[in-house]
Structures are given as structure tokens and as C-alpha cells.
Design a protein around this motif. Structure first.
Motif, PDB file in Angstrom:
ATOM      1  N   LYS A 190     -30.471-112.449  65.595  1.00  0.00           N
ATOM      2  CA  LYS A 190     -29.297-112.423  64.726  1.00  0.00           C
ATOM      3  C   LYS A 190     -28.070-111.950  65.494  1.00  0.00           C
ATOM      4  O   LYS A 190     -26.965-112.474  65.307  1.00  0.00           O
ATOM      5  CB  LYS A 190     -29.565-111.506  63.530  1.00  0.00           C
ATOM      6  N   TYR A 191     -28.274-110.952  66.341  1.00  0.00           N
ATOM      7  CA  TYR A 191     -27.160-110.438  67.146  1.00  0.00           C
ATOM      8  C   TYR A 191     -27.014-111.174  68.476  1.00  0.00           C
ATOM      9  O   TYR A 191     -26.210-110.782  69.317  1.00  0.00           O
ATOM     10  CB  TYR A 191     -27.344-108.940  67.377  1.00  0.00           C
ATOM     11  N   LYS A 192     -27.817-112.254  68.660  1.00  0.00           N
ATOM     12  CA  LYS A 192     -27.722-113.125  69.839  1.00  0.00           C
ATOM     13  C   LYS A 192     -27.801-112.344  71.146  1.00  0.00           C
ATOM     14  O   LYS A 192     -26.988-112.533  72.064  1.00  0.00           O
ATOM     15  CB  LYS A 192     -26.427-113.933  69.777  1.00  0.00           C
ATOM     16  N   MET A 193     -28.803-111.456  71.205  1.00  0.00           N
ATOM     17  CA  MET A 193     -28.953-110.599  72.374  1.00  0.00           C
ATOM     18  C   MET A 193     -29.182-111.404  73.647  1.00  0.00           C
ATOM     19  O   MET A 193     -28.522-111.186  74.671  1.00  0.00           O
ATOM     20  CB  MET A 193     -30.109-109.617  72.155  1.00  0.00           C
ATOM     21  N   LYS A 247     -26.123-113.274  74.784  1.00  0.00           N
ATOM     22  CA  LYS A 247     -25.148-112.379  75.421  1.00  0.00           C
ATOM     23  C   LYS A 247     -25.568-112.049  76.850  1.00  0.00           C
ATOM     24  O   LYS A 247     -24.722-111.975  77.750  1.00  0.00           O
ATOM     25  CB  LYS A 247     -25.016-111.093  74.597  1.00  0.00           C
TER      26      LYS A 247
END
Length: 223
Positions: free
Chosen positions: A50-53, A56
Motif C-alpha cells: 500500500k505504501y509502495k515500499m 520506492k
């Protein structure tokens, strides 16, 4: 004699039934633990996605900082192991398995230290890889690739020396520290030699250019 045999046989059967019952209870609790671990691991993966770790990390160019493993895989696997360990402790408590219970309590007490060490390693590997990539990509730094690799190695080695006593309590890092000192010395010598060679070659070219431009003046002076 017959009575004693019957009593002994009864004890064997009772112990066998009790043992089978304990095994069933242990299997059921561990199965529940495994299911819970899978669910929690999926929740963790979902949060990281969800936080596109990973995206990133790829954007920063450090997705390969963990020797082929992704950060999501590492955190997910750690979650599974921790949850299963907790349920193993529950099973040991229910079945009065004191040795396993003590072992699990030791492991759970060790987890905070393990997390500290893991954070140090993850932070160092990510940060070191990011800065090293920036150094290697620079067009203005001499020996950029060599310096980038050296910097990454320096950061990773430093992190290992700091984190090892946390991950492996009681581990002796004396040899690592000595090897680290030798590495730093060798790296400094290599940098010094490289810079000296570069300056020397640059000076040689500069002197040759000046001599070429002033050749006529020198011929007049020498007559």
C-alpha cells in the motif's frame, strides 16, 4: 505375575494415549499458529505494498541491497517466525514442556535485540547502497566507481561490527575490528597512491604543454 503384566501394559497404553493426545494438541496449536502467521504476514505485505515500499526502493536504486532478498520478504518471514515461536511457547505452557517453554521465553526476550541489529543492518545497507550509487554515477569525482564500492563496503562492514553483538549475543568482534582497521588502512593507501598518480600524470602533461608553448622563448634564451 499376570497382574503385574496387566498393570504394566495398562501404564504403557495410558502413556501412549497421553503421548498421542499431547502430540495432537501440539499439532493443533502449531497449525493455528501457522495460519495466524500466514494471515499476519499477508497483512504486513499488504501494508508495505500500500505504501509502495519496494517501488520506492527501486526508485532509489537500492532494491538489490539485501543480496537477492526484498525488504518485504525479510519482514514477512520475520513475522511468520515470530508468530510461530509465540504459539510454540503457548503449546509448551499447555503441555507443561518446561524446557521448550524456557527456550521460547529466551527467544522472545532476544527478539528486541535482534530487531535493533536488523534495523542497523537494513538502514546501513539501504543508506550505503543509495550513497554509493550516487558516488558511482558522479562525473565529477575521480575514481568514482572505486570510491562508491569502497564506501558501500565501509558502511556495510561498520554496520556488521555494530550489529553482530546484538544479533548474536556474546559474539566476539575483535577479529572483525582488526580486519576493519586493516581494510581502512589499505583503502587509504590505495586512495593516496591513486591521487598521487593522477596528480603526477596531470603535472607531467601540464609541464609538457607549457614547454611546448614556450619552446621559441627557450630557444632564444639558450641562443
Amino acid at each position: 505375575l499376570t497382574a503385574k503384566v496387566k498393570i504394566a501394559a495398562g501404564d504403557v497404553v495410558s502413556n501412549a494415549v497421553a503421548g498421542v493426545g499431547d502430540i495432537v494438541v501440539l499439532a493443533v496449536i502449531l497449525l493455528i499458529g501457522y495460519v495466524v502467521a500466514k494471515i499476519l504476514a499477508r497483512v504486513v505485505v499488504h501494508i508495505l505494498e500500500k505504501y509502495k515500499m519496494e517501488a520506492k526502493l527501486r526508485k532509489k536504486g537500492v532494491e538489490n541491497a539485501f543480496a537477492g532478498f526484498t525488504l518485504t520478504e525479510i519482514i514477512s518471514s520475520f513475522t511468520k517466525i515470530l508468530v510461530v515461536t509465540i504459539f510454540l511457547g503457548i503449546a509448551a505452557d499447555v503441555l507443561k514442556l518446561d524446557f521448550i517453554k524456557s527456550l521460547v521465553l529466551w527467544v522472545l526476550g532476544y527478539v528486541p535485540s535482534l530487531i535493533q541489529g536488523a534495523i542497523i543492518l537494513i538502514g546501513a545497507f539501504l543508506g550505503g547502497a543509495y550513497v554509493a550509487d550516487k558516488i558511482k554515477a558522479s562525473k565529477h569525482i575521480p575514481f568514482a566507481r572505486f570510491l562508491g564500492i569502497g564506501f558501500h563496503t565501509f558502511v556495510a562492514y561498520t554496520a556488521i561490527v555494530i550489529a553482530l553483538p546484538l544479533i548474536l549475543p556474546g559474539a566476539d568482534t575483535t577479529v572483525l575490528k582488526l580486519a576493519f582497521g586493516a581494510f581502512v588502512l589499505a583503502f587509504a593507501i590505495a586512495i593516496g597512491l591513486g591521487l598521487g598518480l593522477a596528480i603526477g600524470l596531470g603535472s607531467k602533461d601540464t609541464v609538457a604543454a607549457i614547454a611546448k608553448n614556450k619552446k621559441a622563448d627557450l630557444e632564444k634564451i639558450l641562443g
